[in-house]
Every structure is written in C-alpha cells, then in structure tokens.
Design a protein around this motif. Structure first.
Motif, PDB file in Angstrom:
ATOM      1  N   PRO B   7       0.785  -1.151   0.046  1.00 22.24           N
ATOM      2  CA  PRO B   7       0.186  -0.100   0.078  1.00 22.24           C
ATOM      3  C   PRO B   7       1.066   1.753  -0.013  1.00 22.24           C
ATOM      4  O   PRO B   7       2.449   1.803   0.455  1.00 22.24           O
ATOM      5  CB  PRO B   7      -1.081  -0.090   1.067  1.00 22.24           C
ATOM      6  CG  PRO B   7       0.161  -1.321   2.345  1.00 22.24           C
ATOM      7  CD  PRO B   7       0.145  -1.934   1.065  1.00 22.24           C
ATOM      8  N   ILE B   8       0.530   2.180  -0.782  1.00 18.66           N
ATOM      9  CA  ILE B   8       1.674   3.522  -1.533  1.00 18.66           C
ATOM     10  C   ILE B   8       1.163   4.221  -0.038  1.00 18.66           C
ATOM     11  O   ILE B   8       2.357   4.586   0.951  1.00 18.66           O
ATOM     12  CB  ILE B   8       1.109   4.473  -1.656  1.00 18.66           C
ATOM     13  CG1 ILE B   8       0.702   3.818  -2.991  1.00 18.66           C
ATOM     14  CG2 ILE B   8       1.534   6.066  -1.601  1.00 18.66           C
ATOM     15  CD1 ILE B   8       2.522   3.556  -3.916  1.00 18.66           C
ATOM     16  N   ASN B  19       0.018  -3.756  10.865  1.00 16.12           N
ATOM     17  CA  ASN B  19       0.149  -4.224  10.020  1.00 16.12           C
ATOM     18  C   ASN B  19      -0.226  -3.781   8.351  1.00 16.12           C
ATOM     19  O   ASN B  19      -0.902  -3.702   8.155  1.00 16.12           O
ATOM     20  CB  ASN B  19      -1.002  -5.772  10.262  1.00 16.12           C
ATOM     21  CG  ASN B  19      -0.996  -6.511  11.438  1.00 16.12           C
ATOM     22  OD1 ASN B  19      -0.127  -6.636  11.661  1.00 16.12           O
ATOM     23  ND2 ASN B  19      -2.166  -6.391  11.928  1.00 16.12           N
ATOM     24  N   ILE B  20       1.189  -4.428   7.914  1.00 17.94           N
ATOM     25  CA  ILE B  20       1.800  -3.960   6.279  1.00 17.94           C
ATOM     26  C   ILE B  20       1.745  -5.018   5.761  1.00 17.94           C
ATOM     27  O   ILE B  20       2.906  -5.452   5.911  1.00 17.94           O
ATOM     28  CB  ILE B  20       2.712  -2.941   6.168  1.00 17.94           C
ATOM     29  CG1 ILE B  20       3.002  -1.577   7.528  1.00 17.94           C
ATOM     30  CG2 ILE B  20       2.490  -2.744   4.968  1.00 17.94           C
ATOM     31  CD1 ILE B  20       4.283  -0.739   7.310  1.00 17.94           C
ATOM     32  N   THR B  21       0.941  -4.981   4.544  1.00 20.44           N
ATOM     33  CA  THR B  21       1.019  -6.424   3.512  1.00 20.44           C
ATOM     34  C   THR B  21       2.334  -6.434   2.300  1.00 20.44           C
ATOM     35  O   THR B  21       1.360  -5.144   1.741  1.00 20.44           O
ATOM     36  CB  THR B  21      -0.375  -7.282   3.814  1.00 20.44           C
ATOM     37  OG1 THR B  21      -0.734  -7.438   4.798  1.00 20.44           O
ATOM     38  CG2 THR B  21      -0.368  -8.106   2.448  1.00 20.44           C
ATOM     39  N   CYS B  22       2.393  -7.139   1.901  1.00 20.67           N
ATOM     40  CA  CYS B  22       3.237  -6.898   0.561  1.00 20.67           C
ATOM     41  C   CYS B  22       3.207  -8.241  -0.316  1.00 20.67           C
ATOM     42  O   CYS B  22       3.086  -9.576   0.541  1.00 20.67           O
ATOM     43  CB  CYS B  22       5.056  -6.984   1.175  1.00 20.67           C
ATOM     44  SG  CYS B  22       6.080  -6.434  -0.181  1.00 20.67           S
ATOM     45  N   TYR B  86       8.226   2.298   4.969  1.00 16.39           N
ATOM     46  CA  TYR B  86       8.649   1.435   5.120  1.00 16.39           C
ATOM     47  C   TYR B  86       8.885   0.516   3.606  1.00 16.39           C
ATOM     48  O   TYR B  86       7.402   0.280   3.563  1.00 16.39           O
ATOM     49  CB  TYR B  86       7.304   0.160   6.176  1.00 16.39           C
ATOM     50  CG  TYR B  86       7.686   1.122   7.727  1.00 16.39           C
ATOM     51  CD1 TYR B  86       6.543   1.871   7.554  1.00 16.39           C
ATOM     52  CD2 TYR B  86       8.487   0.507   8.687  1.00 16.39           C
ATOM     53  CE1 TYR B  86       7.104   2.738   9.204  1.00 16.39           C
ATOM     54  CE2 TYR B  86       8.221   0.810   9.894  1.00 16.39           C
ATOM     55  CZ  TYR B  86       7.340   2.321  10.653  1.00 16.39           C
ATOM     56  OH  TYR B  86       8.134   2.828  11.398  1.00 16.39           O
ATOM     57  N   TYR B  87       9.645  -0.401   3.600  1.00 10.91           N
ATOM     58  CA  TYR B  87      10.089  -1.131   2.176  1.00 10.91           C
ATOM     59  C   TYR B  87      10.192  -2.287   2.429  1.00 10.91           C
ATOM     60  O   TYR B  87      11.330  -2.706   2.807  1.00 10.91           O
ATOM     61  CB  TYR B  87      11.239  -0.725   1.682  1.00 10.91           C
ATOM     62  CG  TYR B  87      11.261   1.102   1.405  1.00 10.91           C
ATOM     63  CD1 TYR B  87      11.802   1.767   1.611  1.00 10.91           C
ATOM     64  CD2 TYR B  87      10.687   1.507  -0.155  1.00 10.91           C
ATOM     65  CE1 TYR B  87      12.244   3.329   1.967  1.00 10.91           C
ATOM     66  CE2 TYR B  87      10.713   2.675  -0.226  1.00 10.91           C
ATOM     67  CZ  TYR B  87      11.622   3.618   0.784  1.00 10.91           C
ATOM     68  OH  TYR B  87      11.456   4.986   0.267  1.00 10.91           O
ATOM     69  N   GLY B 105       7.892   1.606  -1.022  1.00 12.02           N
ATOM     70  CA  GLY B 105       7.222   2.004   0.119  1.00 12.02           C
ATOM     71  C   GLY B 105       6.119   1.932   0.747  1.00 12.02           C
ATOM     72  O   GLY B 105       5.089   2.681  -0.436  1.00 12.02           O
ATOM     73  N   THR B 106       5.888   1.822   1.555  1.00  8.34           N
ATOM     74  CA  THR B 106       4.233   2.538   2.442  1.00  8.34           C
ATOM     75  C   THR B 106       4.905   3.609   3.692  1.00  8.34           C
ATOM     76  O   THR B 106       5.299   3.338   4.532  1.00  8.34           O
ATOM     77  CB  THR B 106       3.774   1.224   3.094  1.00  8.34           C
ATOM     78  OG1 THR B 106       3.433  -0.016   2.545  1.00  8.34           O
ATOM     79  CG2 THR B 106       2.241   2.011   4.239  1.00  8.34           C
ATOM     80  N   ARG B 107       4.036   4.340   2.452  1.00  8.25           N
ATOM     81  CA  ARG B 107       3.858   5.706   4.194  1.00  8.25           C
ATOM     82  C   ARG B 107       3.416   5.614   4.962  1.00  8.25           C
ATOM     83  O   ARG B 107       1.925   6.313   4.639  1.00  8.25           O
ATOM     84  CB  ARG B 107       4.132   7.135   2.846  1.00  8.25           C
ATOM     85  CG  ARG B 107       4.334   8.654   4.039  1.00  8.25           C
ATOM     86  CD  ARG B 107       4.384   9.492   3.480  1.00  8.25           C
ATOM     87  NE  ARG B 107       5.407   9.504   2.051  1.00  8.25           N
ATOM     88  CZ  ARG B 107       6.588   9.491   1.582  1.00  8.25           C
ATOM     89  NH1 ARG B 107       7.140  10.268   2.817  1.00  8.25           N
ATOM     90  NH2 ARG B 107       7.664   9.241   0.514  1.00  8.25           N
TER      91      ARG B 107
END
Lengths: 113, 112
Positions: B7-8, B19-22, B86-87, B105-107
C-alpha cells in the motif's frame, strides 16, 4: 553492523559543476553500493563498486556522469559531474552485512541551482 | 528479481498495532523477504528478514504464509516515532552481494 559516514551531508552547487561525495566505512567490505533518492521517491541503485575493479552501473547511469572510485576496502567516492537541476537528490552509500542486510549512510542532500 | 507491491500509505494512532502487507507473487525458492524503515533525512534501516512462517525481534514481527507469495510486517503498539516509510524487498541470498531493488514503500503516519 557497519557504521557509514558520508561527506558532505548537504551541498548547494551551481549547474555545470561537479561534486564528489565521500563514503567511509568502519570495517573492510568487498562491495559498496551507491543509490540516488529523488525528492519524495524511493531509492534507485546507481552502481556497485568492487575494490580493485571498475564499478558496475545500472541501466540509465553511466560512468561519465557518475564516476566512482574505490581505492581500498573502507572507502569510496561518487562524483556527480556536469550537474543540472535534475541531479538534485539525496545520494546514499551502502554496504551489506553477513546476513545480506544493508547498512546506509545518512546520505548527501544535493541541490543544484 | 521479484517485484513487490505494498500500500502507498497507511494511517494509525499511537498504541495501535499496525500490519503492512506486501505481495511478492513471483518470489523464487532462494529468495528472502526483508523489510527496511526510512525516516526523513536518513538512510533506510534494516528491520527484519525472514524466509517462512514467523520471525520476531525487538522491533517487529514478520509473518510469511506457506506459499510465500505475501508477507506482513507487524509493528506492535506504534508510537509517533514509528512514522516513516517502510520498504518490503525480496532478496536472493546467494552468499555473494545482493542487489537491492527498492519499490515505492508504504508511508506510515502515526497520529496522537
């Protein structure tokens, strides 16, 4: 971990001039990496510098524009030549640890006017 | 090199879990998943790395399902100082050097 020092931390330069950025590492490393980060963007790899051989450049980057020196296992320089405003970016030096994790310097913020 | 999709941007509040999903659908057998954190005016900082299942350190947890086509970085009880980009990277650990390709990455913005 590795401690990386970059000089200068920032500079404002006139177009048409060149700037040499220094990167010093506190331990000996085989490979050093140079990245560019344009304002608000992600990191782009410029080149990989191996001590004792010519640097390997990524697509879109050439040695005439970004000459790199790697005189020993703890030091490297990146020169940004014949600068234009489009070269205004943060330039980052990086090395890698035993597990493949990357360590970065604090970066050099370059503004070309 | 496997391409990653994140997600941007994300917003959260202090004390929450983030939680940041990649997504990395084309991950290869010998690829590892690595996450970096970047604060303004600093170079990226390594956070965590994993191959499968779950990895936890003092900063974060990394969850990787069995098919390894995605991963989730979990930040427990975030604070304002966790505001950063976060990359997610997929890296081939071959014993030699690794060419790291950073995506957008996600800001993450953490609010009071």
């Amino acid at each position: 971990s590795a401690v990386i020092s970059q000089k200068p931390s920032r500079d404002i330069c006139q177009r048409g001039t060149s700037l040499t950025i220094q990167c010093q590492v506190d331990s000996q490393v085989t490979m050093m990496f140079w990245y560019r980060q344009q304002p608000g963007q992600s990191l782009t790899l410029i080149a990989t510098a191996n001590q004792g051989s010519e640097a390997t450049y990524e697509s879109g980057f050439v040695i005439d524009k970004f000459p790199i020196s790697r005189p020993n296992l703890t030091f490297s320089t990146l020169t940004v030549s014949n600068m234009s405003p489009e070269d205004s970016s943060i330039y980052l030096c990086s090395v890698q640890g035993a597990r493949g994790e990357a360590f970065f310097g604090q970066g050099t913020r370059l503004t070309v006017v | 090199l496997a391409k990653t999709t994140q997600p941007i941007s994300m917003d959260s509040y202090e004390g929450q879990e983030v939680n940041i999903t990649c997504s990395h659908n084309n991950i290869a057998t010998n690829d590892y998943i690595t996450w970096y954190q970047q604060f303004p005016s600093q170079g990226p900082r390594f956070i965590i790395q994993g191959y499968k299942t779950k990895v936890t350190n003092e900063v974060a947890s990394l969850f990787i399902p069995a098919d390894r086509k995605s991963s989730t970085l979990s930040l427990p009880r975030v604070s304002l100082s966790d505001t950063a980009v976060y990359y997610c990277l997929v890296v081939l650990l071959s014993g030699g050097y690794n060419k790291l390709i950073f995506g957008a990455g996600t800001r993450l913005a953490v609010h009071p």
